[in-house]
Design an enzyme around this catalytic site. Structure first.
Site, PDB file in Angstrom:
ATOM      1  N   GLY A  28      34.512  35.932  42.454  1.00 17.82           N
ATOM      2  CA  GLY A  28      35.494  36.940  42.052  1.00 17.82           C
ATOM      3  C   GLY A  28      36.876  36.406  41.737  1.00 17.82           C
ATOM      4  O   GLY A  28      37.562  36.923  40.859  1.00 17.82           O
ATOM      5  N   ASP A  62      33.663  42.348  40.066  1.00 19.06           N
ATOM      6  CA  ASP A  62      32.403  42.856  39.518  1.00 19.06           C
ATOM      7  C   ASP A  62      31.940  44.140  40.188  1.00 19.06           C
ATOM      8  O   ASP A  62      32.390  44.503  41.271  1.00 19.06           O
ATOM      9  CB  ASP A  62      31.294  41.823  39.735  1.00 19.06           C
ATOM     10  N   PHE A  97      37.341  51.672  43.854  1.00 13.79           N
ATOM     11  CA  PHE A  97      36.609  50.481  43.425  1.00 13.79           C
ATOM     12  C   PHE A  97      37.044  50.074  42.016  1.00 13.79           C
ATOM     13  O   PHE A  97      36.957  50.857  41.077  1.00 13.79           O
ATOM     14  CB  PHE A  97      35.101  50.718  43.477  1.00 13.79           C
ATOM     15  N   ASP A 121      39.999  43.592  51.256  1.00  9.28           N
ATOM     16  CA  ASP A 121      39.643  44.979  51.574  1.00  9.28           C
ATOM     17  C   ASP A 121      39.514  45.115  53.096  1.00  9.28           C
ATOM     18  O   ASP A 121      40.514  45.261  53.786  1.00  9.28           O
ATOM     19  CB  ASP A 121      38.347  45.338  50.832  1.00  9.28           C
TER      20      ASP A 121
HETATM   21  P1  IMP Z   1      36.290  42.310  52.511  1.00 10.59           P
HETATM   22  O1  IMP Z   1      35.552  41.329  53.364  1.00 10.59           O
HETATM   23  O2  IMP Z   1      35.888  43.730  52.762  1.00 10.59           O
HETATM   24  O3  IMP Z   1      37.788  42.138  52.534  1.00 10.59           O
HETATM   25  O4  IMP Z   1      35.709  42.057  51.086  1.00 10.59           O
HETATM   26  C1  IMP Z   1      36.393  41.528  50.050  1.00 10.59           C
HETATM   27  C2  IMP Z   1      35.392  41.317  48.953  1.00 10.59           C
HETATM   28  O5  IMP Z   1      34.759  42.557  48.620  1.00 10.59           O
HETATM   29  C3  IMP Z   1      36.073  40.855  47.683  1.00 10.59           C
HETATM   30  O6  IMP Z   1      36.108  39.451  47.611  1.00 10.59           O
HETATM   31  C4  IMP Z   1      35.206  41.472  46.624  1.00 10.59           C
HETATM   32  O7  IMP Z   1      34.120  40.641  46.340  1.00 10.59           O
HETATM   33  C5  IMP Z   1      34.661  42.725  47.256  1.00 10.59           C
HETATM   34  N1  IMP Z   1      35.453  43.922  46.864  1.00 10.59           N
HETATM   35  C6  IMP Z   1      36.210  44.707  47.658  1.00 10.59           C
HETATM   36  N2  IMP Z   1      36.774  45.713  46.957  1.00 10.59           N
HETATM   37  C7  IMP Z   1      36.366  45.553  45.673  1.00 10.59           C
HETATM   38  C8  IMP Z   1      36.620  46.284  44.453  1.00 10.59           C
HETATM   39  O8  IMP Z   1      37.349  47.277  44.387  1.00 10.59           O
HETATM   40  N3  IMP Z   1      36.005  45.804  43.344  1.00 10.59           N
HETATM   41  C9  IMP Z   1      35.204  44.717  43.340  1.00 10.59           C
HETATM   42  N4  IMP Z   1      34.945  43.998  44.458  1.00 10.59           N
HETATM   43  C10 IMP Z   1      35.517  44.413  45.615  1.00 10.59           C
HETATM   44 MG    MG Z   2      34.703  38.292  46.114  1.00  9.15          MG
END
Ligand code: IMP
Ligand code: MG
Length: 178
Positions: free
Chosen positions: A43, A157, A150, A101
């Protein structure tokens, strides 16, 4: 505009300005340090390649790829698919991530990389969704705070699609298959 996109949140120009501003801060903060940019595939790859060109001080780059274990998101346990090539000893590591996130992924990665004795470790994320936070993680450099929605494009993606869009958009509801 791509037919699946409902609306554009950030144009290529807005993204460029945001990445430029982050680069200026990093240039100022890391002058005279041993900067190593560590990007998380896939990403963050678009952000990484733009950000590194806004960095005018000496730096090195490296990549790692991780995947979350299916069904274990609650533990935040991630599997390393591709590890770094560099030893982190003596480096001022700056993790370059696309979006923060829940923070579970970065919490795991930061703890792992910290155990390898870098001189310092910080996080630079292009997007931050503070409302989604579960793990005790905060980013030192944040491009933009985004609402709990999202988003796709500029590396991000949905089911591996839309990474190549040059802007950030929100998909039409029917695409999410709700
Ligand atoms: P976390 O471990 O929940 O902080 O996840 C972060 C990962 O979730 C990012 O590196 C993305 O791959 C994915 N992610 C979280 N929100 C989004 C979004 O709105 N669009 C696309 N990918 C997301
Ligand atoms: Mg990612």
């Amino acid at each position: 505009m791509h037919k699946d996109i409902e609306r554009v949140l950030y144009s290529p120009d807005q993204l460029r300005q945001t990445v430029h501003a982050l680069g200026e801060r990093i240039n100022a903060d890391y002058t005279g340090r041993s900067l190593l940019l560590v990007s998380i595939l896939k990403g963050a790859v678009v952000f990484m390649t733009d950000l590194m060109r806004e960095i005018s001080i000496p730096c090195q780059i490296d990549f790692m790829a991780v995947s979350s274990y299916e069904g274990t998101r609650s533990t935040g346990e991630v599997r390393i698919v591709k590890d770094l090539e560099s030893s982190l000893e003596g480096f001022d590591v700056l993790i370059v991530e696309d979006i923060l996130d829940s923070g579970r992924t970065l919490n795991y990665i930061t703890n792992l990389l910290r155990s390898r004795n870098p001189a310092s470790i910080r996080i630079c994320t292009l997007f931050d969704k503070p409302e989604g936070r579960v793990a005790p993680i905060h980013a030192d450099y944040v491009g933009m705070q985004v609402p709990n929605e999202f988003i796709v494009g500029y590396g991000l993606d949905y089911n591996e699609k839309y990474r190549n869009l040059p802007y950030i958009g929100v998909l039409k509801p029917e695409i999410y298959g709700v």
